[in-house]
Design an enzyme around this catalytic site. Sequence first.
Site, PDB file in Angstrom:
ATOM      1  N   CYS A   1       0.836  -1.213   0.000  1.00  0.00           N
ATOM      2  CA  CYS A   1       0.000   0.000   0.000  1.00  0.00           C
ATOM      3  C   CYS A   1       0.867   1.258   0.000  1.00  0.00           C
ATOM      4  CB  CYS A   1      -0.929  -0.035   1.218  1.00  0.00           C
ATOM      5  SG  CYS A   1      -1.684   1.556   1.623  1.00  0.00           S
ATOM      6  N   GLY A   2       0.689   2.100  -1.015  1.00  0.00           N
ATOM      7  CA  GLY A   2       1.471   3.331  -1.119  1.00  0.00           C
ATOM      8  C   GLY A   2       1.253   4.277   0.041  1.00  0.00           C
ATOM      9  N   HIS A   3      -0.006   4.424   0.490  1.00  0.00           N
ATOM     10  CA  HIS A   3      -0.292   5.312   1.619  1.00  0.00           C
ATOM     11  C   HIS A   3       0.375   4.799   2.891  1.00  0.00           C
ATOM     12  CE1 HIS A   3      -3.028   7.750  -0.674  1.00  0.00           C
ATOM     13  NE2 HIS A   3      -3.747   6.698  -1.025  1.00  0.00           N
ATOM     14  N   CYS A   4       0.429   3.475   3.041  1.00  0.00           N
ATOM     15  CA  CYS A   4       1.087   2.881   4.213  1.00  0.00           C
ATOM     16  C   CYS A   4       2.583   3.183   4.182  1.00  0.00           C
ATOM     17  CB  CYS A   4       0.872   1.372   4.248  1.00  0.00           C
ATOM     18  SG  CYS A   4      -0.875   0.875   4.291  1.00  0.00           S
TER      19      CYS A   4
END
Length: 504
Positions: A66-69
């Site tokens: 996950c990029g946001h993670c």
Amino acid sequence: ESKTFCVQTNMAKSGILVIVSALVVLAVCGVFAEEKEYVLTLDHTNLTETVAKHNFIVLEFYAPWCGHCKNLAPEYEKAASELSSHDPPIVLAKYDASDEANRELSKQYEIQGFPTIKILRDGGKKVQEYNGPREAAGIVSYLKKQVGPASAEIKSKEDATNLIDEKIIFVVGIFPDPSGEKFENYLTLAEKLRGEVDFAHTVDAKHLPRGGPVNKPTLRLLKPFDELFVDFEDFEVDAMEKFISESSIPIVTIFDNDPNNHPYVNKFFEGTNAKALLFVNFSSDFDAFKSKYNDVAVLYKGDGVSFLLGDVEAGQGAFEYFGLKPEQAPVIIIMDTEEQKYVKDHVEPDAVAAYLKDYKDGKLKPHVKSQPIPEVNDEPVKVVVRDTLHDMVYNSGKNVLLEFYAPWCGHCKSLAPILDEVAVSFESDPDVLIAKLDATANDLPKGDFDVQGFPTMYFRSASGNLSQYNGERTKEAIIEFIENNRDKPAQSDSAKVDSAKDEL
């Protein structure tokens, strides 16, 4: 030259050996010891046990891909490092919810996306959503408030100045005598909503920056818009919660690129009222519409409608959602509690009030978003749009497998060639139709299809039996499902006559 090179090479090797030896010594001495990680890494083997040991622990549910993670990770670690020295220490942990072995416990926390952060209290008995910032300083500030009392006490004007942020919603309980049922209900509410709203209490309203004196228990909501403060005297927990929810939304919510307005936009869309959204070009039309639209909003305040005034530039996502184009602005959209939509484009300022009255009087026809009907529809998997849904699915008399998809969905792209193969296998069968509908560009009829993710497939038999397909996404499995659930075509009248002749 070769001798020189050899000498230089040997010298280089000797130098490397010296450096390597030094590094080994330094590592042994602990100079290059691994940097401590302050975020606890948990999994299904220790999550429950670890949470049970803490009165307060913060847990991030993440996925490695996950990029946001990935963006959150360094900020979360930095916050964990700083909060480790808090008195008492505040523990931050993370849990890979995408790991197959960890998924069962993730379900208990109702994880819908990544990253999701939860605040767990009393050994995990109380679970609260984290609604704070995603950068280190903001995480630290937010969590320090969460670990203290749900409602801070204001004893002076200086306390009020230090506690109350003039730019946000702030709730103060005014209690000349801070005891009894009303005060206890207030503390219950503060504990329940502490992740969403800041609370404080005082014995004297004179300490507060806005509002006059009171001589009985009063809930005062301070806000940076409209009348700036509003008082409330019903101390039932549900009543107070409803009051805060309704009072925290401006009479007209402004939707533009100012981040200070974004929390109110979120509250607007989360609200349960019908919603009126007016989109105009702020650079040219804002002044012409603002006053008249505000008057309409005041007229319908408390009548089940919330109002938003949006800039066309900031509202591109909304235009896509409603299937509209920016050149249709000024445009007003009403979305009722049943999610039916009503749209009037190129609206004039003086026509807004009449349009709202027609809506309240039930005179408007719902707007249904549909892609254009395809001029050519000769691929194996047929394209269905909202305007052809009834003819091609409900009234076709066929057994229809209908995929609801999103153009950007990777799983849908993987399924596409499989559905093509299924469709080709039924090409000579006039009683079976394989079709697809872009659920991001077409409104779905309410009630029949529950589309929560993509792809979602439904099968409607020729006689109208509707069922969702949840089997394997293989050609063989899908064909088997269709054969097992389809209605066999009824014998034609001529076939019945021929059969009767044969019997004779």
